[in-house]
Design a protein around this motif. Structure first.
Motif, short mmCIF file in Angstrom:
data_model
loop_
_atom_site.label_atom_id
_atom_site.label_comp_id
_atom_site.label_asym_id
_atom_site.label_seq_id
_atom_site.Cartn_x
_atom_site.Cartn_y
_atom_site.Cartn_z
N ARG A 46 0.82 -1.21 0.00
CA ARG A 46 0.00 0.00 0.00
C ARG A 46 0.86 1.27 0.00
N TRP A 47 2.08 1.13 -0.46
CA TRP A 47 3.00 2.27 -0.52
C TRP A 47 2.73 3.09 -1.78
N ASP A 48 3.07 4.37 -1.73
CA ASP A 48 2.73 5.27 -2.84
C ASP A 48 3.84 5.43 -3.87
N GLY A 49 4.90 4.65 -3.76
CA GLY A 49 5.98 4.70 -4.75
C GLY A 49 7.08 5.68 -4.43
N GLN A 50 7.00 6.37 -3.29
CA GLN A 50 8.03 7.35 -2.91
C GLN A 50 9.32 6.64 -2.53
N GLU A 51 10.44 7.25 -2.87
CA GLU A 51 11.75 6.66 -2.58
C GLU A 51 11.98 6.47 -1.09
N LEU A 52 12.64 5.36 -0.74
CA LEU A 52 12.96 5.05 0.65
C LEU A 52 14.47 5.09 0.87
N ALA A 53 14.84 5.47 2.08
CA ALA A 53 16.23 5.31 2.53
C ALA A 53 16.31 4.00 3.29
N VAL A 54 17.43 3.31 3.18
CA VAL A 54 17.62 2.04 3.88
C VAL A 54 18.86 2.16 4.76
N GLY A 55 18.67 1.92 6.07
CA GLY A 55 19.81 1.93 6.98
C GLY A 55 20.01 3.23 7.71
N VAL A 56 18.94 3.92 8.07
CA VAL A 56 19.06 5.22 8.73
C VAL A 56 19.23 5.07 10.24
N SER A 57 18.59 4.08 10.85
CA SER A 57 18.66 3.89 12.30
C SER A 57 19.87 3.08 12.74
N GLY A 58 20.62 2.60 11.79
CA GLY A 58 21.82 1.81 12.04
C GLY A 58 22.29 1.26 10.71
N ASP A 59 23.59 1.19 10.50
CA ASP A 59 24.12 0.72 9.22
C ASP A 59 23.54 -0.66 8.89
N CYS A 60 22.91 -0.77 7.73
CA CYS A 60 22.25 -2.02 7.36
C CYS A 60 23.24 -3.10 6.94
N PHE A 89 15.10 3.24 -4.03
CA PHE A 89 15.66 3.32 -2.68
C PHE A 89 17.15 3.61 -2.73
N THR A 90 17.64 4.19 -1.64
CA THR A 90 19.06 4.47 -1.45
C THR A 90 19.53 3.78 -0.18
N VAL A 91 20.61 3.02 -0.29
CA VAL A 91 21.20 2.34 0.85
C VAL A 91 22.32 3.22 1.42
N ALA A 100 18.42 -4.06 -9.09
CA ALA A 100 17.28 -3.34 -8.52
C ALA A 100 17.31 -1.85 -8.86
N GLY A 101 18.41 -1.38 -9.45
CA GLY A 101 18.54 0.03 -9.76
C GLY A 101 18.71 0.89 -8.52
N ALA A 102 19.26 0.30 -7.46
CA ALA A 102 19.42 1.02 -6.19
C ALA A 102 20.56 2.03 -6.28
N ARG A 103 20.46 3.05 -5.45
CA ARG A 103 21.59 3.93 -5.18
C ARG A 103 22.25 3.46 -3.88
N ALA A 139 31.25 -2.45 -10.16
CA ALA A 139 30.20 -3.47 -10.20
C ALA A 139 28.92 -2.96 -10.85
N GLY A 140 28.91 -1.71 -11.27
CA GLY A 140 27.74 -1.16 -11.94
C GLY A 140 26.66 -0.65 -11.03
N VAL A 141 27.00 -0.42 -9.75
CA VAL A 141 26.03 0.13 -8.80
C VAL A 141 26.14 1.65 -8.80
N GLU A 142 25.01 2.33 -8.85
CA GLU A 142 25.02 3.78 -8.77
C GLU A 142 25.47 4.20 -7.38
N CYS A 143 26.62 4.83 -7.30
CA CYS A 143 27.22 5.12 -6.00
C CYS A 143 27.50 6.61 -5.87
N ARG A 144 27.15 7.15 -4.72
CA ARG A 144 27.45 8.54 -4.40
C ARG A 144 28.13 8.54 -3.04
N VAL A 145 28.80 9.63 -2.71
CA VAL A 145 29.46 9.75 -1.41
C VAL A 145 28.71 10.75 -0.57
N LEU A 146 28.30 10.30 0.61
CA LEU A 146 27.69 11.18 1.60
C LEU A 146 28.84 11.73 2.43
#
Length: 295
Positions: free
Chosen positions: A80-94, A119-121, A138-141, A177-184
């Protein structure tokens, strides 16, 4: 239930609102783990441990709460999610050490991919490479946190985290490895890691690692984090405590002038090294069918 030093807790809801002012682009997040063995003093998620009856200091670092039912709950909530992007691992490194035992992330990635939710990990750990193929398909960031490259600072304020060089190598490996990667580039620590030469050295090495985008975030000090960080600051750098009190408001946000100056310097350095700078545009994909809004 306690197993292997981890505290298992069945979650009733796993998609949760990101605290205001956290500094990341996404408004909602899912976290398989609460607490983090990286023990970063400035982690903005520390206050969440208080809601579990634990303290935001040493308990956050050592008493890692695991949500074994995260995949099942996530699938139910994504229906029942609306398709909005999610962050993964905010409360602790996943991808912290607990993930080696529980292996929750392949299921999390699979559920998000099946639901076509962007989603962004967020991670500091090379364990993410285990799932590089899944993440790429999965096309993840993936946002790798590298706030500074001075190991003397890292050993004190991020004592359980991999060193900067290991994280720079992780960026290179993800890109290969072909993963879309950015630096925070977070958190930039006022008066500790914000000198012009420190920022320049960090951006230069991030560029050399093959990153194309840097997202700078100045340290946040929300309740829970503030007490733990300032207590350490008073012991290690007592002369800076008053200046921090001037820089930060009651919500734990740095002054707009200071933050603008630091992020402006980083943006200029990124232009020099041919990288983009700033938060990404949050992605929203239309759900396959009409869905209920998450309450």
């Amino acid at each position: 239930m306690v197993r292997g030093g981890f505290y298992e807790m069945q979650a009733r809801t796993v998609i949760e609102r990101v605290p205001p002012g956290a500094g990341i682009a996404q408004e909602w997040a899912v976290s398989p783990y609460r607490g983090c063995a990286h023990a970063c003093r400035g982690c903005g998620a520390r206050g969440g441990h208080r809601r579990l009856g634990l303290d935001a200091g040493r308990d956050f670092d050592a008493r890692i709460v695991v949500r074994p039912n995260v995949v099942a709950r996530l699938r139910a909530e994504l229906a029942r999610w609306d398709g909005q992007e999610l962050a993964v691992g905010v409360s602790g490194d996943c991808y912290q050490a607990a993930e080696e035992t529980y292996r929750l992330m392949p299921g999390v990635v699979g559920a998000l991919a099946e639901a076509a939710v962007p989603f962004t990990v967020y991670t500091k750990s090379a364990l993410v490479l285990r799932d590089a193929g899944l993440l790429a398909r999965a096309g993840a960031r993936v946002a790798v946190s590298i706030a500074f490259v001075d190991e003397r600072i890292r050993r004190v304020v991020e004592p359980g985290a991999p060193g900067a060089q290991a994280r720079l190598e992780l960026v290179s490996a993800l890109v290969e490895a072909g993963v879309e990667c950015r630096v925070l580039m977070a958190p930039v620590l006022p008066l500790l890691s914000d000198a012009a030469d420190q920022l320049a050295a960090t951006v230069r090495r991030i560029a050399a690692a093959g990153a194309r985008v840097v997202e700078p975030v100045v340290l946040r000090l929300p309740p829970g984090t503030r007490e733990w960080y300032v207590e350490w600051l008073g012991r290690a750098h007592p002369q800076l405590v008053e200046r921090y009190e001037e820089l930060y408001d009651r919500a734990g946000l740095p002054s707009a002038d200071y933050e603008g100056r630091i992020t402006g310097q980083i943006a200029q350095l990124c232009r020099v090294y041919g990288m983009e700078c700033g938060a990404p545009e949050v992605v929203r994909r239309e759900p396959a069918a009409a869905q209920l809004a998450l309450v």
